[in-house]
Write a protein that holds these residues in place. Structure first.
Motif, short mmCIF file in Angstrom:
data_model
loop_
_atom_site.label_atom_id
_atom_site.label_comp_id
_atom_site.label_asym_id
_atom_site.label_seq_id
_atom_site.Cartn_x
_atom_site.Cartn_y
_atom_site.Cartn_z
N ARG A 1 0.83 -1.21 0.00
CA ARG A 1 0.00 0.00 0.00
C ARG A 1 0.87 1.26 0.00
N ILE B 1 0.92 4.14 -3.04
CA ILE B 1 0.70 5.56 -2.74
C ILE B 1 1.88 6.40 -3.20
N ASP C 1 -8.03 9.29 -2.09
CA ASP C 1 -8.19 9.65 -0.68
C ASP C 1 -8.77 8.48 0.11
N CYS D 1 -6.01 5.98 0.68
CA CYS D 1 -5.08 6.46 1.72
C CYS D 1 -5.70 6.30 3.11
N LYS D 2 -6.99 6.59 3.25
CA LYS D 2 -7.64 6.44 4.56
C LYS D 2 -7.67 4.97 4.98
N THR E 1 -5.48 2.76 4.16
CA THR E 1 -4.09 2.45 4.55
C THR E 1 -3.80 3.00 5.95
N TYR E 2 -4.32 4.17 6.24
CA TYR E 2 -4.16 4.77 7.57
C TYR E 2 -4.78 3.85 8.62
N LEU F 1 -1.38 10.48 4.02
CA LEU F 1 -2.52 9.57 4.17
C LEU F 1 -3.81 10.29 4.53
N ALA G 1 -4.02 13.87 1.37
CA ALA G 1 -3.64 13.79 -0.05
C ALA G 1 -4.79 14.19 -0.96
#
Length: 563
Positions: free
Chosen positions: A394, A398, A414, A417-418, A420-421, A441, A444
């Motif tokens: 991941r 990114i 987005d 990324c969330k 992944t967070y 994260l 972005a």
């Protein structure tokens, strides 16, 4: 046969070649044209572009001229072309410790040289739209950064200077030239925005990077930007264009961003101001981090993101046995033992030495190339570090997305990324997420929405690469009789190297755009391709044809009913 009998085999080969050419007239004509072009004398601009591209000195070029005077013009002819590759010297103000060019003169020169490359395209655009004039906008990214490790000369230092080993530079890169009133119709775009070719110096100063010098430079340059006037360039047929200038401050690293946003700590997020404890809260992530809109225009620093993401994985791996962010004295021995083992395993698996301190306090050996090599094999990196493979994959997706030069869909990216967070906090909540990772994260999507160009186009890699060239120029291509002369030669050489007209000569020969299909499948799902419009139009046409078929079927049924 007579030449062969006389043992003159070389003449025999020549005869064979002549016979082959006589039998193949098309090939003969092509070869004649090629030989004629090879014997053609280079123009002064082409010869000077060769000097810049090959990093030749005057003495080295004269060897080329003496060896083949029919191909390479004398150096005194090239000296005239050099003056056209930089703004006039009267607009450059220099001293023993600082040199700067007027921003108006630099932008006028950059815009005029770009228009020299695309003059025919601009003329065709005006003719096709039946216009006598057009308002164009030159979008440029700029930034500032400090560097160390420069050679220290024996000349006496000016008053107030400590040494000349630190240089603070402000640079600018033209991104695209577009028509202001035509839906941003792009006439020219930088084919290599992260190359040193188009990175133009604004200011060089022998001083250590600090908060004060960063804020002062930003204030002074933004003041100059507000006072810029449009440039008028005349074209054939009583036509002209007016070129205005637009700027985005994106060629910066995390430290500069922290200073200009007024953040109180390097560990806090410069976008929303969140502290490490808040950034590590899953509840706050679900609630959403509120960003300061003014800070979303500074880009995302994609080059440094490679390093920060990789360093985060390293530090997690170092603490894998203790599972604790703060390393206390009783845990330090286990921490150091694990760190040594991880670094040795990385060297054995990938062949590089990461996280090794450099002499003189110049940071560590972890570079962008090392990080890209490590992320190129997520499975191997996962086995070496003992970290979840999915997280590494991941991170890699990114990083590739924010470094590519394609448009990214902010909503899809987005959400990825969330996710992944959340994955990070579920598995490694005990290690507080670094500010750079949080910025990417969590923000972005908002940064993409406020960016006038793809994130990879506005990266800071060109400015970082320029420091290596400045060190080379200072040692090998500049006079050393005085500090003023040395700094002036370095500055002019950097301007010559970044001249858009000269750079375009070699970019067209060497640059090949990366094929989108070479990106990972997940990354391609983020992208908004330029041909998407044609795909949409084709879908619309297909729907229209289906509707026509339905109408035809209904019409035939009606005719049958009437019969």
């Amino acid at each position: 046969m007579a030449r062969r009998t006389a043992f003159k085999r070389h003449d025999v080969n020549v005869v064979k070649v002549i016979g082959h050419l006589l039998k193949n007239q098309d090939y003969f004509s092509k070869m004649y044209v090629q030989l004629t072009n090879d014997r053609q004398l280079k123009t002064p601009e082409e010869a000077f572009a060769l000097i810049i591209e090959a990093h030749l000195t005057k003495a080295q070029y004269e060897i080329f001229h003496f060896d083949c005077p029919s191909r390479y013009p004398p150096y005194n002819v090239i000296a005239g072309a050099k003056k056209t590759c930089a703004p006039p010297v009267e607009f450059i103000e220099g001293s023993a410790s600082k040199i700067k060019v007027e921003l108006q003169a630099l932008m006028n020169h950059t815009a005029s040289r770009i228009l020299q490359v695309i003059r025919q395209d601009v003329t065709d655009y005006l003719d096709s739209h039946d216009l006598d004039c057009a308002e164009l906008v030159l979008l440029s990214s700029w930034g500032m950064d400090g560097s160390t490790g420069y050679s220290q000369f024996n000349h006496s230092l000016p008053e107030g200077s400590i040494d000349d080993s630190d240089v603070f530079a402000a640079t600018l890169t033209p991104i695209q030239l577009y028509v202001h009133s035509d839906g941003k119709h792009i006439l020219w775009h930088n084919p290599t925005p992260q190359s040193i070719r188009f990175c133009r110096p604004i200011m060089l100063q022998f001083i250590k990077e600090s908060r004060e010098i960063i804020l002062k430079t930003k204030h002074d340059l933004e003041k100059e930007m507000c006072e810029l006037t449009p440039l008028k360039i005349d074209l054939p047929g009583d036509k002209f264009v007016l070129i205005d200038f637009n700027f985005v401050l994106s060629m910066i690293d995390g430290k500069v961003l922290t200073y200009i946003t007024g953040s109180s700590s390097m560990q806090n997020c410069p976008i929303c101001g969140a502290t490490p404890n808040i950034m590590n809260s899953i509840e706050k992530l679900e609630e959403g981090f509120t960003a300061n809109e003014d800070t979303l225009y500074y880009g995302i620093s994609p080059l440094h993101a490679w390093i920060r993401f990789f360093e985060c994985l390293l530090h997690i791996s170092y603490r894998m046995e203790i599972k604790q962010w703060r390393v206390t004295k009783d845990l330090k021995l286990n921490y150091l033992k694990r760190k040594k083992m991880v670094l040795e395993a990385l060297h054995k698996a990938f062949g590089f030495r990461a996280d090794q301190p450099r002499s003189g306090g110049k940071g560590t050996s972890t570079t962008g190339n090392i990080c890209r090599k490590a992320f190129s094999n997520p499975e191997l990196l996962s086995s070496v570090l003992g970290i979840e493979k999915e997280l590494i994959e991941r991170f890699r997706n990114i990083l590739i997305a924010i470094n590519c030069q394609e448009a990214i869909n902010p909503e899809i990216f987005d959400e990825y990324c969330k996710d992944t967070y959340r994955f990070y906090l579920e598995h490694y909540e005990w290690y507080k997420i670094p500010a750079t990772l949080h910025k990417v994260l969590a923000h972005a999507g908002d940064i993409i929405l406020h960016s006038p160009a793809p994130l990879g186009v506005l990266a800071e890699e060109a400015a970082e690469c320029q420091h290596k060239h400045l060190k080379l120029f200072r040692s090998h291509f500049a006079r050393k009789r005085s500090r003023e002369a040395n700094l002036m030669d370095v500055f002019l050489r950097a301007l010559h190297e970044s001249d858009p007209y000269l750079s375009s000569m070699w970019v067209s020969k060497k640059h090949t755009k990366k094929v989108c299909s070479s990106y990972p499948t997940v990354v391609r799902s983020f992208m908004v391709f330029e041909d998407s419009e044609s795909d949409t139009s084709s879908n619309i046409m297909n729907d229209l044809m289906d509707a026509v078929d339905e109408v035809d079927e209904d019409f035939e049924e009606d005719v049958v009913d009437e019969d």
